[in-house]
Write a protein that holds these residues in place. Structure first.
Motif, mmCIF file in Angstrom:
data_model
loop_
_atom_site.group_PDB
_atom_site.id
_atom_site.type_symbol
_atom_site.label_atom_id
_atom_site.label_comp_id
_atom_site.label_asym_id
_atom_site.label_seq_id
_atom_site.Cartn_x
_atom_site.Cartn_y
_atom_site.Cartn_z
ATOM 1 N N VAL A 70 -47.106 9.110 41.577
ATOM 2 C CA VAL A 70 -46.001 8.803 40.754
ATOM 3 C C VAL A 70 -46.526 8.538 39.581
ATOM 4 N N VAL A 71 -46.101 9.709 38.642
ATOM 5 C CA VAL A 71 -46.666 9.091 37.261
ATOM 6 C C VAL A 71 -45.896 10.026 36.036
ATOM 7 N N GLY A 72 -45.235 8.591 35.267
ATOM 8 C CA GLY A 72 -44.370 8.909 34.351
ATOM 9 C C GLY A 72 -44.348 9.819 33.483
ATOM 10 N N SER A 73 -43.136 10.414 32.386
ATOM 11 C CA SER A 73 -43.697 11.756 31.499
ATOM 12 C C SER A 73 -44.558 10.493 30.269
ATOM 13 N N ASP A 74 -44.449 9.445 30.052
ATOM 14 C CA ASP A 74 -46.119 9.153 29.266
ATOM 15 C C ASP A 74 -47.006 8.623 29.748
ATOM 16 N N ALA A 111 -38.317 13.079 39.121
ATOM 17 C CA ALA A 111 -37.349 12.189 38.465
ATOM 18 C C ALA A 111 -36.987 12.151 37.003
ATOM 19 N N PRO A 112 -36.571 11.928 36.742
ATOM 20 C CA PRO A 112 -35.862 12.109 35.595
ATOM 21 C C PRO A 112 -37.365 11.012 34.690
ATOM 22 N N ASN A 113 -38.144 11.577 33.704
ATOM 23 C CA ASN A 113 -39.272 11.088 33.620
ATOM 24 C C ASN A 113 -40.171 10.246 34.369
ATOM 25 N N MET A 114 -40.570 11.317 35.579
ATOM 26 C CA MET A 114 -41.658 11.154 36.622
ATOM 27 C C MET A 114 -41.650 12.003 37.384
ATOM 28 N N TYR A 115 -42.836 12.469 37.624
ATOM 29 C CA TYR A 115 -43.239 13.586 37.812
ATOM 30 C C TYR A 115 -44.273 13.177 38.993
#
Length: 81
Positions: free
Chosen positions: A51-55, A37-41
């Protein structure tokens, strides 16, 4: 003149080689990383999904068997055990 050009080329080449650095945003601990999803992988580790965030920070630790895509702001997390 030729020597000056060669010296300038070597100095420029070595300066550009040393200037290149890289940092890991997500440390290489996962066997797979996919867009979720946006900013999530979505990440896979030892057969489990999280799930990890874009950071690079973990949002959900990899402990689920499957995670479905978002629909209307919600996602389904499957744990078969």
């Amino acid at each position: 003149m030729k020597k000056l050009f060669i010296i300038m080329a070597l100095v420029t080449l070595s300066a550009t080689t040393f200037a290149q650095t890289a940092e890991w945003l997500v440390s290489p601990q996962y066997s797979e990383i996919k867009y979720f999803a946006p900013n999530m992988y979505k990440v896979t580790k030892d057969g489990k999904v999280g799930v990890v965030g874009s950071d690079g920070k973990e949002i959900l630790t990899p402990e689920y068997d499957a995670i479905n895509l978002f629909y209307e702001g919600r996602a389904v997390f499957v744990n078969r055990t």
